[in-house]
Design a protein around this motif. Structure first.
Motif, mmCIF file in Angstrom:
data_model
loop_
_atom_site.group_PDB
_atom_site.id
_atom_site.type_symbol
_atom_site.label_atom_id
_atom_site.label_comp_id
_atom_site.label_asym_id
_atom_site.label_seq_id
_atom_site.Cartn_x
_atom_site.Cartn_y
_atom_site.Cartn_z
ATOM 1 N N ARG A 28 -5.418 3.635 -0.044
ATOM 2 C CA ARG A 28 -4.422 3.255 -1.043
ATOM 3 C C ARG A 28 -3.181 4.108 -0.885
ATOM 4 O O ARG A 28 -3.251 5.274 -0.511
ATOM 5 N N THR A 37 4.882 2.281 6.409
ATOM 6 C CA THR A 37 4.908 1.317 7.498
ATOM 7 C C THR A 37 5.848 0.171 7.129
ATOM 8 O O THR A 37 6.233 0.004 5.964
ATOM 9 N N GLN A 60 5.156 -2.997 7.035
ATOM 10 C CA GLN A 60 4.471 -3.911 6.131
ATOM 11 C C GLN A 60 4.422 -3.367 4.713
ATOM 12 O O GLN A 60 4.627 -4.103 3.745
ATOM 13 N N GLU A 61 4.162 -2.084 4.583
ATOM 14 C CA GLU A 61 4.149 -1.472 3.253
ATOM 15 C C GLU A 61 5.524 -1.555 2.607
ATOM 16 O O GLU A 61 5.645 -1.817 1.399
ATOM 17 N N TYR A 92 6.226 -5.135 1.358
ATOM 18 C CA TYR A 92 5.357 -5.396 0.202
ATOM 19 C C TYR A 92 5.904 -4.713 -1.048
ATOM 20 O O TYR A 92 5.978 -5.315 -2.131
ATOM 21 N N ASP A 132 7.202 2.388 12.042
ATOM 22 C CA ASP A 132 6.878 1.540 13.178
ATOM 23 C C ASP A 132 7.833 1.654 14.359
ATOM 24 O O ASP A 132 9.047 1.813 14.189
ATOM 25 N N ASN A 137 -2.548 -6.104 11.603
ATOM 26 C CA ASN A 137 -2.764 -6.988 10.452
ATOM 27 C C ASN A 137 -3.442 -6.270 9.298
ATOM 28 O O ASN A 137 -3.962 -6.901 8.371
ATOM 29 N N ASP A 138 -3.425 -4.928 9.354
ATOM 30 C CA ASP A 138 -4.085 -4.142 8.308
ATOM 31 C C ASP A 138 -3.114 -3.311 7.491
ATOM 32 O O ASP A 138 -3.526 -2.435 6.728
ATOM 33 N N GLY A 139 -1.799 -3.574 7.655
ATOM 34 C CA GLY A 139 -0.801 -2.800 6.915
ATOM 35 C C GLY A 139 -0.378 -1.525 7.604
ATOM 36 O O GLY A 139 0.508 -0.818 7.118
#
Length: 234
Positions: free
Chosen positions: A1, A87, A89-90, A93, A171, A182-184
């Motif tokens: 988390r 990241t 992706q984070e 989001y 990244d 694909n895991d964040g």
């Protein structure tokens, strides 16, 4: 988390100055100063004198990806917590905070409400940088960077995820997402010629300030439109 820092949306100039002072780090000179045109590389600029008007509560700029990484390591050591760059992706989001559209102010690109949600190019910017086009038809009062807590928070309590300054993420840059984790997690490689930056800045128009907008920078590049925030692992 992961918990993004909500009390310090972006690392401030004062935050970074404390790191430099405590570690006796030599502040490297040289920073690209955006001026609404082609910009100029100032060999004497640094995070304390970035060529734009700032106070200690404004975001730290003229800070490289490597600088930001070193700051995260130092802060982790100082606090006993685990801090790092988010990241890509984070970041998206957290910036979206549950929204599926293109902008934090809704689906009208040039909405007058945009200035309540993000410090992007608007009337104040146009007065300062008349060569730039397509600003929002509103005015947040900031032609350049704003204090990190100046504008409204999103649904996750985060401020300035879009606008103010671009932000380094962890990244390695790729022009497309094919093959991305694909895991964040961060997309990392042994050799990385460029790092991802996200979030847009005070000089960017609506199209450049979408949630999905991304760009790149060399790990050692420093710019007056580019800063960083950290994530904390729980």
């Amino acid at each position: 988390r992961v918990a993004f820092l909500t009390n310090k949306p972006l690392q401030t100039r004062d935050d970074y100055a404390a790191f430099v002072l405590t570690t006796r780090r030599e502040s490297e000179k040289g920073c690209f100063i955006a001026d609404g045109g082609d910009g100029v590389s100032d060999p004497n600029a640094d995070f304390m004198k970035p060529g734009i008007d700032q106070s200690g509560r404004h975001p730290a700029v003229c800070v490289s990806w490597t600088d930001a990484q070193d700051y995260a390591i130092w802060l982790s050591q100082q606090t006993g917590q685990s801090y790092r760059l988010p990241t890509e992706q984070e970041f998206e989001y957290a910036a979206r905070a549950g929204r599926n559209g293109s902008w934090p102010w809704g689906e009208e690109p040039f909405a007058k409400t945009g200035c309540r949600a993000a410090n992007v190019f608007d009337a104040s910017g146009k007065a300062k940088y008349p060569l730039v086009e397509d600003g929002l038809p509103c005015d947040d009062g900031f032609a350049q960077t704003a204090p990190v807590d100046a504008l409204a928070a999103n649904a996750y309590g985060l401020k300035g995820m879009i606008g103010n300054v671009w932000e380094w993420v962890a990244d390695c840059y790729h022009p497309a997402y094919e093959g991305a984790p694909n895991d964040g997690g961060a997309w990392v490689e042994d050799e990385c010629s460029a790092r991802v930056i996200r979030g847009s800045s005070y000089l960017n128009n609506a199209w450049q300030s979408r949630f999905a907008m991304r760009d790149k920078g060399a790990s050692n590049s420093r710019e007056a439109t580019l800063g960083f925030r950290l994530a904390r692992d729980l």
